[in-house]
Scaffold this motif. Structure first.
Motif, PDB file in Angstrom:
ATOM      1  N   ASP A  61       0.787  -1.233   0.000  1.00 44.89           N
ATOM      2  CA  ASP A  61       0.000   0.000   0.000  1.00 44.89           C
ATOM      3  C   ASP A  61       0.822   1.287   0.000  1.00 44.89           C
ATOM      4  O   ASP A  61       0.257   2.378   0.020  1.00 44.89           O
ATOM      5  CB  ASP A  61      -0.950   0.025   1.203  1.00 44.89           C
ATOM      6  CG  ASP A  61      -0.202  -0.093   2.529  1.00 44.89           C
ATOM      7  OD1 ASP A  61       0.985  -0.501   2.512  1.00 44.89           O
ATOM      8  OD2 ASP A  61      -0.800   0.223   3.577  1.00 44.89           O
ATOM      9  N   ARG A  62       2.140   1.190  -0.014  1.00 44.21           N
ATOM     10  CA  ARG A  62       2.929   2.424  -0.053  1.00 44.21           C
ATOM     11  C   ARG A  62       4.278   2.176  -0.718  1.00 44.21           C
ATOM     12  O   ARG A  62       4.784   1.052  -0.750  1.00 44.21           O
ATOM     13  CB  ARG A  62       3.117   3.022   1.338  1.00 44.21           C
ATOM     14  CG  ARG A  62       3.861   2.162   2.336  1.00 44.21           C
ATOM     15  CD  ARG A  62       3.885   2.851   3.693  1.00 44.21           C
ATOM     16  NE  ARG A  62       4.677   2.166   4.680  1.00 44.21           N
ATOM     17  CZ  ARG A  62       4.218   1.215   5.478  1.00 44.21           C
ATOM     18  NH1 ARG A  62       2.974   0.805   5.354  1.00 44.21           N
ATOM     19  NH2 ARG A  62       5.012   0.658   6.378  1.00 44.21           N
ATOM     20  N   ALA A  63       4.844   3.256  -1.216  1.00 44.63           N
ATOM     21  CA  ALA A  63       6.106   3.176  -1.955  1.00 44.63           C
ATOM     22  C   ALA A  63       7.291   2.996  -1.008  1.00 44.63           C
ATOM     23  O   ALA A  63       7.238   3.359   0.172  1.00 44.63           O
ATOM     24  CB  ALA A  63       6.297   4.431  -2.801  1.00 44.63           C
ATOM     25  N   LEU A  64       8.341   2.430  -1.561  1.00 46.91           N
ATOM     26  CA  LEU A  64       9.632   2.290  -0.885  1.00 46.91           C
ATOM     27  C   LEU A  64      10.615   3.243  -1.560  1.00 46.91           C
ATOM     28  O   LEU A  64      10.725   3.255  -2.786  1.00 46.91           O
ATOM     29  CB  LEU A  64      10.133   0.848  -1.003  1.00 46.91           C
ATOM     30  CG  LEU A  64      11.600   0.575  -0.699  1.00 46.91           C
ATOM     31  CD1 LEU A  64      11.906   0.817   0.777  1.00 46.91           C
ATOM     32  CD2 LEU A  64      11.971  -0.857  -1.102  1.00 46.91           C
ATOM     33  N   LYS A  65      11.322   4.044  -0.768  1.00 45.50           N
ATOM     34  CA  LYS A  65      12.350   4.935  -1.300  1.00 45.50           C
ATOM     35  C   LYS A  65      13.670   4.586  -0.634  1.00 45.50           C
ATOM     36  O   LYS A  65      13.735   4.419   0.589  1.00 45.50           O
ATOM     37  CB  LYS A  65      11.979   6.397  -1.052  1.00 45.50           C
ATOM     38  CG  LYS A  65      10.695   6.808  -1.768  1.00 45.50           C
ATOM     39  CD  LYS A  65      10.346   8.270  -1.520  1.00 45.50           C
ATOM     40  CE  LYS A  65       9.051   8.643  -2.238  1.00 45.50           C
ATOM     41  NZ  LYS A  65       8.676  10.059  -2.010  1.00 45.50           N
ATOM     42  N   LEU A  66      14.705   4.470  -1.442  1.00 44.23           N
ATOM     43  CA  LEU A  66      15.998   4.050  -0.908  1.00 44.23           C
ATOM     44  C   LEU A  66      17.150   4.593  -1.744  1.00 44.23           C
ATOM     45  O   LEU A  66      16.975   4.966  -2.907  1.00 44.23           O
ATOM     46  CB  LEU A  66      16.073   2.526  -0.836  1.00 44.23           C
ATOM     47  CG  LEU A  66      15.937   1.727  -2.134  1.00 44.23           C
ATOM     48  CD1 LEU A  66      17.271   1.566  -2.850  1.00 44.23           C
ATOM     49  CD2 LEU A  66      15.340   0.349  -1.853  1.00 44.23           C
ATOM     50  N   LEU A  67      18.314   4.603  -1.126  1.00 45.90           N
ATOM     51  CA  LEU A  67      19.573   4.847  -1.825  1.00 45.90           C
ATOM     52  C   LEU A  67      20.337   3.537  -1.874  1.00 45.90           C
ATOM     53  O   LEU A  67      20.476   2.858  -0.848  1.00 45.90           O
ATOM     54  CB  LEU A  67      20.420   5.893  -1.102  1.00 45.90           C
ATOM     55  CG  LEU A  67      19.805   7.273  -0.881  1.00 45.90           C
ATOM     56  CD1 LEU A  67      20.765   8.155  -0.087  1.00 45.90           C
ATOM     57  CD2 LEU A  67      19.438   7.931  -2.203  1.00 45.90           C
ATOM     58  N   GLN A  68      20.801   3.151  -3.074  1.00 40.79           N
ATOM     59  CA  GLN A  68      21.703   2.005  -3.173  1.00 40.79           C
ATOM     60  C   GLN A  68      23.020   2.491  -3.763  1.00 40.79           C
ATOM     61  O   GLN A  68      23.052   3.151  -4.801  1.00 40.79           O
ATOM     62  CB  GLN A  68      21.140   0.866  -4.008  1.00 40.79           C
ATOM     63  CG  GLN A  68      22.065  -0.355  -3.929  1.00 40.79           C
ATOM     64  CD  GLN A  68      21.438  -1.616  -4.443  1.00 40.79           C
ATOM     65  OE1 GLN A  68      21.698  -2.004  -5.573  1.00 40.79           O
ATOM     66  NE2 GLN A  68      20.627  -2.280  -3.627  1.00 40.79           N
ATOM     67  N   ILE A  69      24.097   2.130  -3.067  1.00 41.23           N
ATOM     68  CA  ILE A  69      25.413   2.695  -3.356  1.00 41.23           C
ATOM     69  C   ILE A  69      26.410   1.556  -3.516  1.00 41.23           C
ATOM     70  O   ILE A  69      26.468   0.647  -2.671  1.00 41.23           O
ATOM     71  CB  ILE A  69      25.832   3.633  -2.204  1.00 41.23           C
ATOM     72  CG1 ILE A  69      24.788   4.756  -2.034  1.00 41.23           C
ATOM     73  CG2 ILE A  69      27.213   4.223  -2.464  1.00 41.23           C
ATOM     74  CD1 ILE A  69      24.813   5.429  -0.683  1.00 41.23           C
ATOM     75  N   TRP A  70      27.171   1.597  -4.600  1.00 41.86           N
ATOM     76  CA  TRP A  70      28.195   0.589  -4.853  1.00 41.86           C
ATOM     77  C   TRP A  70      29.578   1.228  -4.757  1.00 41.86           C
ATOM     78  O   TRP A  70      29.820   2.317  -5.287  1.00 41.86           O
ATOM     79  CB  TRP A  70      28.054  -0.013  -6.252  1.00 41.86           C
ATOM     80  CG  TRP A  70      26.778  -0.735  -6.531  1.00 41.86           C
ATOM     81  CD1 TRP A  70      25.675  -0.847  -5.744  1.00 41.86           C
ATOM     82  CD2 TRP A  70      26.477  -1.455  -7.738  1.00 41.86           C
ATOM     83  NE1 TRP A  70      24.706  -1.585  -6.365  1.00 41.86           N
ATOM     84  CE2 TRP A  70      25.165  -1.975  -7.595  1.00 41.86           C
ATOM     85  CE3 TRP A  70      27.180  -1.709  -8.913  1.00 41.86           C
ATOM     86  CZ2 TRP A  70      24.556  -2.735  -8.599  1.00 41.86           C
ATOM     87  CZ3 TRP A  70      26.569  -2.464  -9.908  1.00 41.86           C
ATOM     88  CH2 TRP A  70      25.268  -2.968  -9.746  1.00 41.86           C
TER      89      TRP A  70
END
Length: 238
Positions: free
Chosen positions: A110-119
């Motif tokens: 029911d809701r969005a996921l927001k994230l930073l992915q860093i390599w």
């Protein structure tokens, strides 16, 4: 001192419907020879994943992968038997080493996921894959730097990474000033404005702007508004 200004609206952008992604460096369909990496920092993806969707099982090798949820819950599973979810305030680190398979999904419908992915490029290649995650108290970053990631074996309080790299975050109040010193003489710092507006070494940065800084022993920042800033301190040669 050398600086590189990275404007937020000059990042690569791809909206796949279920995934809305912004790429600070060349990635997938976004290829820019002037934005391949900053020292050992190779990828910084700013992702929004809609409810119930995500990435199925896929491989990585010889890369250090850090995931920082900004809102929502990220469900993780891998071939080493790790399974669970992480939320805002938690951080995940994987050393892909000789090879790892994992999946990443938005746990919620029911809701969005927001994230930073860093390599980050690794210090040593072909090591045994490893996984770690931890919750950090957000109060510990108010008007000061909180170490999220630090080199394996160090005593700096972060999750261990197979590289001479440190990730630090601060929630700095309007009008406050902070200074930061790169951890090693050969390291540069990539300052990423998660939210807010601040001046860093004289450069005005707004939401999702970034500044790469090298060949200096002091970084000065002043918050023009309440701001959340991520610092990625990495070797410039490796």
């Amino acid at each position: 001192m050398k600086t590189i200004y990275y404007k937020a609206d000059e990042r690569g952008h791809a909206n796949h419907g279920w995934l809305d992604a912004w790429h600070s460096f060349s990635f997938a369909g976004f290829q820019n020879p002037d934005k391949v990496h900053f020292g050992a920092l190779r990828v910084l993806n700013d992702d929004m994943i809609i409810g119930g969707r995500g990435f199925g099982m896929h491989p990585h090798d010889n890369m250090e992968i850090v995931t920082i949820p900004l809102s929502g819950d990220l469900e993780h599973a891998d071939n080493m038997g790790n399974k669970g979810a992480i939320s805002n305030g938690e951080v995940q680190v994987m050393s892909a080493g000789t090879g790892i398979y994992h999946s990443e999904r938005n746990k919620n419908i029911d809701r969005a996921l927001k994230l930073l992915q860093i390599w980050v490029f690794p210090k040593l290649r072909d090591i045994q894959p490893r996984y770690d995650q931890r919750a950090f108290q957000v109060e510990g970053r108010k008007n000061q730097f909180q170490t999220l990631v630090s080199p394996l074996g160090s005593q700096d309080g972060g999750l261990g990474m197979n590289q001479d790299a440190w990730f630090s975050i601060t929630d700095i109040e309007q009008g406050k000033e902070l200074s930061y010193a790169p951890k090693l003489a050969n390291n540069g710092v990539y300052a990423f404005m998660i939210e807010g507006e601040a001046e860093i070494n004289g450069q005005l940065l707004s939401r999702r702007d970034a500044l790469g800084i090298s060949e200096t022993n002091e970084i000065l920042m002043k918050a023009n508004t309440n701001s959340e800033i991520l610092l990625i301190d990495v070797p410039m040669s490796f």
